[in-house]
Design an enzyme around this catalytic site. Structure first.
Site, PDB file in Angstrom:
ATOM      1  N   ASP A  98      -6.870  -2.991  -7.667  1.00 29.52           N
ATOM      2  CA  ASP A  98      -7.230  -3.636  -6.406  1.00 29.52           C
ATOM      3  C   ASP A  98      -7.717  -5.146  -6.733  1.00 29.52           C
ATOM      4  O   ASP A  98      -7.841  -5.396  -7.910  1.00 29.52           O
ATOM      5  CB  ASP A  98      -8.332  -2.958  -5.865  1.00 29.52           C
ATOM      6  CG  ASP A  98      -8.744  -3.266  -4.487  1.00 29.52           C
ATOM      7  OD1 ASP A  98      -8.327  -2.761  -3.439  1.00 29.52           O
ATOM      8  OD2 ASP A  98      -9.509  -4.051  -4.141  1.00 29.52           O
ATOM      9  N   TYR A 129     -14.717 -11.934  -0.206  1.00 27.54           N
ATOM     10  CA  TYR A 129     -15.511 -10.974  -0.669  1.00 27.54           C
ATOM     11  C   TYR A 129     -16.657 -11.259  -1.471  1.00 27.54           C
ATOM     12  O   TYR A 129     -17.727 -10.546  -1.402  1.00 27.54           O
ATOM     13  CB  TYR A 129     -14.527  -9.833  -1.126  1.00 27.54           C
ATOM     14  CG  TYR A 129     -13.668  -9.210  -0.260  1.00 27.54           C
ATOM     15  CD1 TYR A 129     -13.944  -8.212   0.614  1.00 27.54           C
ATOM     16  CD2 TYR A 129     -12.052  -9.928  -0.245  1.00 27.54           C
ATOM     17  CE1 TYR A 129     -12.905  -7.754   1.469  1.00 27.54           C
ATOM     18  CE2 TYR A 129     -11.406  -9.345   0.862  1.00 27.54           C
ATOM     19  CZ  TYR A 129     -11.777  -8.225   1.725  1.00 27.54           C
ATOM     20  OH  TYR A 129     -10.776  -7.944   2.589  1.00 27.54           O
ATOM     21  N   ARG A 189       0.963  -1.278  -0.023  1.00 28.07           N
ATOM     22  CA  ARG A 189      -0.148  -0.119   0.121  1.00 28.07           C
ATOM     23  C   ARG A 189       0.865   1.341  -0.145  1.00 28.07           C
ATOM     24  O   ARG A 189       0.523   2.111   0.708  1.00 28.07           O
ATOM     25  CB  ARG A 189      -0.933  -0.034   1.137  1.00 28.07           C
ATOM     26  CG  ARG A 189      -2.224  -0.902   1.087  1.00 28.07           C
ATOM     27  CD  ARG A 189      -3.110  -0.491   0.120  1.00 28.07           C
ATOM     28  NE  ARG A 189      -4.265  -1.529   0.041  1.00 28.07           N
ATOM     29  CZ  ARG A 189      -5.216  -1.830   0.965  1.00 28.07           C
ATOM     30  NH1 ARG A 189      -5.780  -0.862   1.933  1.00 28.07           N
ATOM     31  NH2 ARG A 189      -6.238  -2.642   0.597  1.00 28.07           N
ATOM     32  N   ARG A 200      -3.350   6.479   1.077  1.00 31.72           N
ATOM     33  CA  ARG A 200      -4.060   7.560   1.828  1.00 31.72           C
ATOM     34  C   ARG A 200      -3.053   8.550   2.831  1.00 31.72           C
ATOM     35  O   ARG A 200      -3.443   9.657   3.221  1.00 31.72           O
ATOM     36  CB  ARG A 200      -5.287   7.300   2.410  1.00 31.72           C
ATOM     37  CG  ARG A 200      -6.292   7.293   1.499  1.00 31.72           C
ATOM     38  CD  ARG A 200      -7.516   6.336   2.171  1.00 31.72           C
ATOM     39  NE  ARG A 200      -7.206   4.976   2.280  1.00 31.72           N
ATOM     40  CZ  ARG A 200      -8.011   4.181   2.918  1.00 31.72           C
ATOM     41  NH1 ARG A 200      -9.419   4.435   3.290  1.00 31.72           N
ATOM     42  NH2 ARG A 200      -7.696   2.965   3.424  1.00 31.72           N
ATOM     43  N   ARG A 212      -6.281  11.298  -5.824  1.00 30.55           N
ATOM     44  CA  ARG A 212      -7.615  10.433  -5.730  1.00 30.55           C
ATOM     45  C   ARG A 212      -8.960  11.505  -5.865  1.00 30.55           C
ATOM     46  O   ARG A 212      -9.918  11.303  -6.421  1.00 30.55           O
ATOM     47  CB  ARG A 212      -7.666   9.838  -4.631  1.00 30.55           C
ATOM     48  CG  ARG A 212      -8.761   9.049  -4.032  1.00 30.55           C
ATOM     49  CD  ARG A 212      -8.708   8.204  -2.907  1.00 30.55           C
ATOM     50  NE  ARG A 212      -9.633   7.397  -2.359  1.00 30.55           N
ATOM     51  CZ  ARG A 212     -10.712   7.839  -1.900  1.00 30.55           C
ATOM     52  NH1 ARG A 212     -11.026   9.120  -1.880  1.00 30.55           N
ATOM     53  NH2 ARG A 212     -11.603   6.935  -1.436  1.00 30.55           N
TER      54      ARG A 212
HETATM   55  C1  LIG Z   1      -8.182  -7.335   0.819  1.00 28.92           C
HETATM   56  C2  LIG Z   1      -7.537  -6.195  -0.370  1.00 28.92           C
HETATM   57  C3  LIG Z   1      -8.091  -5.513  -0.983  1.00 28.92           C
HETATM   58  N1  LIG Z   1      -7.140  -4.832  -2.021  1.00 28.92           N
HETATM   59  C4  LIG Z   1      -5.928  -5.568  -1.721  1.00 28.92           C
HETATM   60  C5  LIG Z   1      -6.256  -6.512  -0.573  1.00 28.92           C
HETATM   61  C6  LIG Z   1      -5.030  -7.492  -0.306  1.00 28.92           C
HETATM   62  C7  LIG Z   1      -4.040  -6.853   0.715  1.00 28.92           C
HETATM   63  C8  LIG Z   1      -4.475  -6.486   1.917  1.00 28.92           C
HETATM   64  O1  LIG Z   1      -4.844  -7.394   2.624  1.00 28.92           O
HETATM   65  O2  LIG Z   1      -4.462  -5.269   2.122  1.00 28.92           O
HETATM   66  C9  LIG Z   1      -4.809  -5.185  -2.537  1.00 28.92           C
HETATM   67  C10 LIG Z   1      -4.565  -3.719  -2.755  1.00 28.92           C
HETATM   68  N2  LIG Z   1      -5.272  -2.600  -2.875  1.00 28.92           N
HETATM   69  C11 LIG Z   1      -4.571  -1.567  -3.264  1.00 28.92           C
HETATM   70  C12 LIG Z   1      -3.288  -1.956  -3.809  1.00 28.92           C
HETATM   71  C13 LIG Z   1      -2.514  -1.221  -4.437  1.00 28.92           C
HETATM   72  C14 LIG Z   1      -1.119  -1.484  -4.497  1.00 28.92           C
HETATM   73  C15 LIG Z   1      -0.468  -1.130  -3.229  1.00 28.92           C
HETATM   74  O3  LIG Z   1       0.190  -0.003  -2.935  1.00 28.92           O
HETATM   75  O4  LIG Z   1      -0.052  -1.991  -2.241  1.00 28.92           O
HETATM   76  C16 LIG Z   1      -3.272  -3.545  -3.465  1.00 28.92           C
HETATM   77  C17 LIG Z   1      -2.142  -4.452  -3.564  1.00 28.92           C
HETATM   78  C18 LIG Z   1      -5.086  -0.120  -3.284  1.00 28.92           C
HETATM   79  C19 LIG Z   1      -6.175   0.347  -2.530  1.00 28.92           C
HETATM   80  N3  LIG Z   1      -7.507  -0.603  -2.013  1.00 28.92           N
HETATM   81  C20 LIG Z   1      -8.219   0.156  -1.115  1.00 28.92           C
HETATM   82  C21 LIG Z   1      -7.315   1.197  -1.029  1.00 28.92           C
HETATM   83  C22 LIG Z   1      -7.955   2.774  -0.011  1.00 28.92           C
HETATM   84  C23 LIG Z   1      -8.865   3.475  -0.863  1.00 28.92           C
HETATM   85  C24 LIG Z   1      -9.298   4.880  -0.863  1.00 28.92           C
HETATM   86  O5  LIG Z   1      -8.154   5.289  -1.634  1.00 28.92           O
HETATM   87  O6  LIG Z   1      -9.808   5.217  -0.406  1.00 28.92           O
HETATM   88  C25 LIG Z   1      -6.456   1.438  -1.679  1.00 28.92           C
HETATM   89  C26 LIG Z   1      -5.190   2.429  -1.592  1.00 28.92           C
HETATM   90  C27 LIG Z   1      -9.396  -0.097  -0.845  1.00 28.92           C
HETATM   91  C28 LIG Z   1      -9.778  -1.373  -0.338  1.00 28.92           C
HETATM   92  N4  LIG Z   1      -9.203  -2.624  -1.086  1.00 28.92           N
HETATM   93  C29 LIG Z   1      -9.845  -3.859  -0.477  1.00 28.92           C
HETATM   94  C30 LIG Z   1     -10.288  -3.313   0.771  1.00 28.92           C
HETATM   95  C31 LIG Z   1     -10.826  -4.102   1.828  1.00 28.92           C
HETATM   96  C32 LIG Z   1     -10.245  -1.992   0.950  1.00 28.92           C
HETATM   97  C33 LIG Z   1     -11.040  -0.882   1.987  1.00 28.92           C
HETATM   98  C34 LIG Z   1      -9.886  -0.792   3.119  1.00 28.92           C
HETATM   99  C35 LIG Z   1      -9.079   0.336   2.848  1.00 28.92           C
HETATM  100  O7  LIG Z   1      -9.608   1.444   2.776  1.00 28.92           O
HETATM  101  O8  LIG Z   1      -7.935   0.430   3.439  1.00 28.92           O
HETATM  102  C36 LIG Z   1      -9.586  -5.012  -0.875  1.00 28.92           C
END
Ligand SMILES: Cc1c2[nH]c(c1CCC(=O)O)Cc1[nH]c(c(CCC(=O)O)c1C)Cc1[nH]c(c(CCC(=O)O)c1C)Cc1[nH]c(c(C)c1CCC(=O)O)C2
Length: 350
Positions: free
Chosen positions: A81, A158, A31, A35, A44
């Protein structure tokens, strides 16, 4: 002036993945585009919302590059994602601010068979491949580009629940109550993931990572059948097509089952979370190949001496074999960007 040519084999991440023990571990961060960075929040906002950002190749490439510019990480991870694949298969997907993802659910044979054929996923995922293409042209030549997807079990949790859940109970329930639908869904996701990652590699991803964020909620035979085997199947299919592209597997929460995961999955590198001790990882996991991890992401919030000591301890413990430094899970929005710089400085001076 003549530009120095860096061969792919000079990239430190690729060298570690090939099994080389380096004097300083290469580093990137789960990540890393997110944010906690003001420039991410700005882009964003420009995109409108999270999914619009994922499907806008120019802006998705921009946020992928931001942490590379700011910190000089050794790898960039594609900004996308794991839930884009379910959407490409026909699920409705949206994000509720402050809460997380929501999806239409799959619980019956009819809902399963209403999913689109695998060959159709690229219609939706095309912009993601375009992002990869832009990045492979724009990244500094020493930076490795990592593509990714979710592991079938994690993605299924999910798709079955329609949202993130603390204990993945709806997926466990379907597994017990309707094994045919449950296994059928895993099969669709497995095949979709092979197709999705293949296209990412075709577009320029040099490494791919499979995120099994909820692997830790499976145990015994279920862990083998639903976490290990689908990942192994994806790795096998990718290795057949792309023998030289390394794969990182991340069965988060696997605990003692991290031991033996290189052989069980066929992955070149096993990423470990911070639930296991680095000294234990060195002895039982790194002996089989490259490992990635595993600083607790809370140190990115708290910083200070604790961050420095723990970073050094992990580097020392894993210095006897191939190691890519990373967090044990994604960095959180409340992290201080200064602590990321401190972590990198500590690793590079370790
Ligand atoms: C379970 C999972 C998801 N997404 C992901 C996983 C597996 C890794 C983990 O366990 O964290 C993987 C993921 N999600 C994102 C990336 C991008 C690359 C990186 O920088 O790592 C990667 C590799 C961007 C993201 N994916 C998400 C964000 C935040 C969204 C935003 O900008 O509001 C980002 C940067 C949103 C997301 N996406 C997901 C959830 C549960 C959420 C909401 C939780 C949160 O807000 O942190 C599903």
């Amino acid at each position: 002036m003549k530009k120095e040519v860096i061969m792919p084999s000079d990239k430190t991440i690729l060298r570690a993945l090939a099994g080389e023990t380096l004097p300083t571990p290469p580093i990137w961060m789960m990540r890393q585009a997110g944010r906690y960075l003001p420039e991410y929040r700005e882009t964003r906002a420009k995109a409108g919302d999270f999914l619009s950002l994922c499907y806008n190749p120019e802006l998705a490439a921009e946020v992928t590059l931001q942490p590379i510019r700011r910190y000089g990480f050794d790898a960039a991870i594609l900004f996308a994602d794991i839930l884009l694949l379910p959407q490409a298969l026909g699920a409705d997907l949206w994000f509720v601010t402050g809460e997380g993802p929501r999806l239409s659910t799959i619980k019956s044979a009819d809902e399963l068979s209403a999913l689109k054929p695998i060959s159709d996923i690229h219609d939706t995922l095309g912009p993601v491949y375009e992002t990869v293409k832009i990045l492979s042209e724009e990244l500094p030549q020493e930076t490795t580009l990592i593509g990714f997807a979710g592991a079938p079990w994690t993605v299924a949790t999910y798709m079955i629940a329609g949202r993130g859940t603390p204990d993945q109970a709806p997926a466990h329930a379907l597994k017990e109550e309707n094994q045919a639908v449950f296994e059928g869904l895993l099969k669709v996701i497995t095949e979709g993931t092979i197709a999705y990652l293949s296209r990412q590699i075709d577009a320029g991803a040099e490494v791919v990572k499979i995120f099994d964020s909820w692997a830790g909620s499976l145990s015994g035979a279920d862990f083998v059948n639903y976490a290990v085997k689908p990942t192994a199947e994806i790795v096998k299919a990718l290795k057949k097509r792309y023998p030289d592209v390394p794969v990182i597997a991340f069965p988060r929460g696997a605990g003692e089952s991290y031991a033996g995961m290189h052989a069980a999955t066929g992955a070149d590198c096993i990423a470990v979370d911070d639930g296991v001790d680095a000294a234990w990882v060195a002895k039982y996991v790194q002996k089989d190949g490259c490992v990635q991890g595993n600083l607790a992401s809370s140190h990115m919030v708290t910083g200070g001496r604790g961050l420095i000591d723990e970073t050094q301890r992990i580097c020392d413990a894993l210095s006897g074999g191939p190691h890519i430094f990373n967090l044990g899970h994604g960095i959180t929005p409340d992290a201080d960007p200064k602590n990321v710089a401190l972590m990198i400085e500590t690793v590079r001076n370790s």
